[in-house]
Design a protein around this motif. Structure first.
Motif, PDB file in Angstrom:
ATOM      1  N   GLY A  46       0.795  -1.237   0.000  1.00 35.54           N
ATOM      2  CA  GLY A  46       0.000   0.000   0.000  1.00 35.54           C
ATOM      3  C   GLY A  46       0.822   1.278   0.000  1.00 35.54           C
ATOM      4  O   GLY A  46       0.274   2.363  -0.186  1.00 35.54           O
ATOM      5  N   GLN A  72       3.532   3.412  -5.446  1.00 35.93           N
ATOM      6  CA  GLN A  72       2.758   4.407  -6.196  1.00 35.93           C
ATOM      7  C   GLN A  72       1.375   3.866  -6.573  1.00 35.93           C
ATOM      8  O   GLN A  72       0.371   4.565  -6.448  1.00 35.93           O
ATOM      9  N   ALA A 120      -0.033  -5.499  -4.498  1.00 32.69           N
ATOM     10  CA  ALA A 120       0.613  -4.437  -5.283  1.00 32.69           C
ATOM     11  C   ALA A 120       2.074  -4.297  -4.881  1.00 32.69           C
ATOM     12  O   ALA A 120       2.749  -3.366  -5.308  1.00 32.69           O
ATOM     13  N   THR A 139       3.484  -7.508 -15.233  1.00 34.56           N
ATOM     14  CA  THR A 139       4.150  -6.487 -16.054  1.00 34.56           C
ATOM     15  C   THR A 139       4.303  -6.863 -17.533  1.00 34.56           C
ATOM     16  O   THR A 139       4.379  -8.049 -17.868  1.00 34.56           O
ATOM     17  N   THR A 182       0.304  -4.870 -16.405  1.00 39.02           N
ATOM     18  CA  THR A 182       0.213  -3.478 -16.814  1.00 39.02           C
ATOM     19  C   THR A 182       1.590  -2.991 -17.246  1.00 39.02           C
ATOM     20  O   THR A 182       2.531  -3.804 -17.341  1.00 39.02           O
TER      21      THR A 182
HETATM   22  N1  LIG Z   1       6.278   0.837 -12.129  1.00 40.31           N
HETATM   23  C1  LIG Z   1       6.031   0.339 -13.331  1.00 40.31           C
HETATM   24  O1  LIG Z   1       6.349   0.936 -14.361  1.00 40.31           O
HETATM   25  C2  LIG Z   1       5.326  -0.993 -13.458  1.00 40.31           C
HETATM   26  C3  LIG Z   1       5.081  -1.504 -14.747  1.00 40.31           C
HETATM   27  C4  LIG Z   1       4.415  -2.719 -14.863  1.00 40.31           C
HETATM   28  C5  LIG Z   1       4.014  -3.406 -13.732  1.00 40.31           C
HETATM   29  N2  LIG Z   1       4.283  -2.905 -12.513  1.00 40.31           N
HETATM   30  C6  LIG Z   1       3.858  -3.669 -11.334  1.00 40.31           C
HETATM   31  O2  LIG Z   1       2.887  -2.899 -10.649  1.00 40.31           O
HETATM   32  C7  LIG Z   1       2.933  -3.206  -9.251  1.00 40.31           C
HETATM   33  C8  LIG Z   1       3.035  -1.921  -8.453  1.00 40.31           C
HETATM   34  O3  LIG Z   1       4.237  -1.269  -8.810  1.00 40.31           O
HETATM   35  P1  LIG Z   1       4.598   0.194  -8.313  1.00 40.31           P
HETATM   36  O4  LIG Z   1       5.116   0.943  -9.481  1.00 40.31           O
HETATM   37  O5  LIG Z   1       3.478   0.757  -7.506  1.00 40.31           O
HETATM   38  O6  LIG Z   1       5.836  -0.161  -7.361  1.00 40.31           O
HETATM   39  P2  LIG Z   1       6.525   0.685  -6.201  1.00 40.31           P
HETATM   40  O7  LIG Z   1       6.050   2.102  -6.222  1.00 40.31           O
HETATM   41  O8  LIG Z   1       7.976   0.405  -6.309  1.00 40.31           O
HETATM   42  O9  LIG Z   1       5.938   0.011  -4.877  1.00 40.31           O
HETATM   43  C9  LIG Z   1       6.339  -1.282  -4.510  1.00 40.31           C
HETATM   44  C10 LIG Z   1       5.645  -1.648  -3.237  1.00 40.31           C
HETATM   45  O10 LIG Z   1       6.129  -2.947  -2.861  1.00 40.31           O
HETATM   46  C11 LIG Z   1       6.565  -2.881  -1.504  1.00 40.31           C
HETATM   47  N3  LIG Z   1       7.616  -3.850  -1.259  1.00 40.31           N
HETATM   48  C12 LIG Z   1       8.832  -3.915  -1.853  1.00 40.31           C
HETATM   49  N4  LIG Z   1       9.544  -4.919  -1.309  1.00 40.31           N
HETATM   50  C13 LIG Z   1       8.756  -5.495  -0.371  1.00 40.31           C
HETATM   51  C14 LIG Z   1       8.911  -6.571   0.533  1.00 40.31           C
HETATM   52  N5  LIG Z   1      10.055  -7.253   0.606  1.00 40.31           N
HETATM   53  N6  LIG Z   1       7.890  -6.880   1.344  1.00 40.31           N
HETATM   54  C15 LIG Z   1       6.732  -6.179   1.300  1.00 40.31           C
HETATM   55  N7  LIG Z   1       6.507  -5.152   0.479  1.00 40.31           N
HETATM   56  C16 LIG Z   1       7.517  -4.816  -0.345  1.00 40.31           C
HETATM   57  C17 LIG Z   1       7.050  -1.453  -1.325  1.00 40.31           C
HETATM   58  O11 LIG Z   1       7.156  -1.144   0.050  1.00 40.31           O
HETATM   59  P3  LIG Z   1       8.100   0.070   0.559  1.00 40.31           P
HETATM   60  O12 LIG Z   1       7.295   1.313   0.353  1.00 40.31           O
HETATM   61  O13 LIG Z   1       8.336  -0.261   2.002  1.00 40.31           O
HETATM   62  O14 LIG Z   1       9.341   0.034  -0.276  1.00 40.31           O
HETATM   63  C18 LIG Z   1       5.944  -0.708  -2.049  1.00 40.31           C
HETATM   64  O15 LIG Z   1       4.793  -0.613  -1.241  1.00 40.31           O
HETATM   65  C19 LIG Z   1       4.121  -4.164  -9.073  1.00 40.31           C
HETATM   66  O16 LIG Z   1       3.658  -5.486  -9.095  1.00 40.31           O
HETATM   67  C20 LIG Z   1       4.961  -3.919 -10.324  1.00 40.31           C
HETATM   68  O17 LIG Z   1       5.742  -5.055 -10.658  1.00 40.31           O
HETATM   69  C21 LIG Z   1       4.920  -1.699 -12.341  1.00 40.31           C
END
Ligand SMILES: NC(=O)c1ccc[n+]([C@@H]2O[C@H](COP(=O)([O-])OP(=O)(O)OC[C@H]3O[C@@H](n4cnc5c(N)ncnc54)[C@H](OP(=O)(O)O)[C@@H]3O)[C@@H](O)[C@H]2O)c1
Length: 295
Positions: free
Chosen positions: A8, A11, A59, A102, A149
């Protein structure tokens, strides 16, 4: 309805919290990394059993695409193994799992939008770990919806392409941006709304399986950067920038290889959402307005 959100603070997670909190009669539990660290696989099941959710949204992910090349095991634990453990716990609690994946599961050499049924072939360690997560979920035979996504950005979370461009554009007269990688920028606000609809906004639940969701339209990172600066200028954001220079991927070497073309076909999911997602440029405009209000 009891919903558990893992990740949560990311982003997408922040946008999901907002969207889910607006749903009446929904009890939301958010587990942060401090409360449930996905590297501690042995703690995942008990955390989920304690909350007894009806819906779990995962997420959380290891999202540092370049760093993952050097931290393969860590990326694989969080993205590849943990989703399987979450899925098995969801199955045993009769909960539905919604998991985010992804475009980087694909090689990027297809040249037309990728279907859910297209063969996967990740080019980098992050993509490999995310594909392993999908496979682990499918193997657990849970009631799971996997939403792939791409190119995600939002006002919340730590950083993303839009925030980087705004920072560079405020500091420098020139920015060089890769023009030969094509995809679809996707705003967390639209993605969170779609996931919320999948989670609890349908009379007949969407069948389990893999779905693609992005904003509509197509862009290169260069096109995206141009649009960011045009929209930011229209909003009166501070910019020193005078030139955006298109460059090739080979002129911007990174530890992780990236797919040249990773547009996702979203025709499978749109009937459940009442139509296609807004165009990416509309999402960008809304996000920048939101960002300006936060400043
Ligand atoms: N960003 C992109 O361009 C993109 C593209 C395609 C798909 N996605 C997918 O979309 C989803 C959301 O991505 P996002 O961009 O929102 O990512 P993000 O902003 O990097 O957020 C990642 C989240 O995962 C948590 N996390 C990381 N390591 C963890 C662990 N060991 N245990 C528990 N929580 C952990 C983080 O916690 P902290 O806040 O404590 O670090 C944060 O809440 C992911 O599945 C990603 O693979 C992202």
């Amino acid at each position: 309805m009891r919903v558990l959100l893992i990740g949560g603070t990311g982003q997408l997670g922040e946008a999901l919290q907002r969207a889910l909190q607006a749903v009446p009669a929904l009890t939301l539990t958010v587990l942060t990394r401090q409360e449930l660290n996905l590297t501690q696989l042995g703690q995942v099941r008990s955390a989920i059993e304690r909350i007894k959710p009806e819906i779990i949204i995962n997420a959380a992910a290891y999202t540092a695409v370049d760093r993952a090349e050097a931290e393969r095991d860590l990326a694989m634990t969080i993205n590849g193994k943990a989703p399987g453990v979450v899925a098995a716990a969801a199955r045993d609690c009769d909960a539905r799992l919604i998991h985010i994946s992804t475009d980087y599961v694909f090689a990027g050499d297809k040249g037309s939008p990728y279907l859910e049924t297209d063969p996967t072939h990740p080019l980098n360690a992050y993509g490999e770990s995310k594909r392993a997560g999908e496979q682990a979920i499918l193997a657990a035979e849970a009631d799971a919806v996997i939403v792939r996504t791409a190119w995600v950005y939002g006002a919340g979370g730590k950083g993303n392409f839009v925030k980087t461009m705004l920072r560079l554009g405020a500091e420098r007269p020139e920015v060089r941006v890769v023009a030969d990688q094509i995809g679809t920028p996707t705003w967390t606000g639209d993605l969170a709304r779609a996931i919320t609809t999948i989670a609890c906004g349908m009379d007949t639940p969407i069948p389990a399986g893999i779905y693609h969701y992005t904003n509509s339209g197509v862009a290169s990172w260069y096109d995206f950067a141009i649009a960011i600066f045009e929209e930011a200028a229209a909003l009166g954001m501070p910019l020193r920038l005078q030139r955006v220079v298109p460059i090739t991927t080979s002129e911007y070497p990174t530890p992780a290889r990236r797919p040249a073309y990773s547009v996702l076909a979203w025709g499978k999911i749109t009937p459940y959402l009442g139509g296609p997602a807004p165009h990416w440029r509309q999402g960008l405009r809304t996000m920048l307005g939101e960002l300006q209000n936060l400043r």
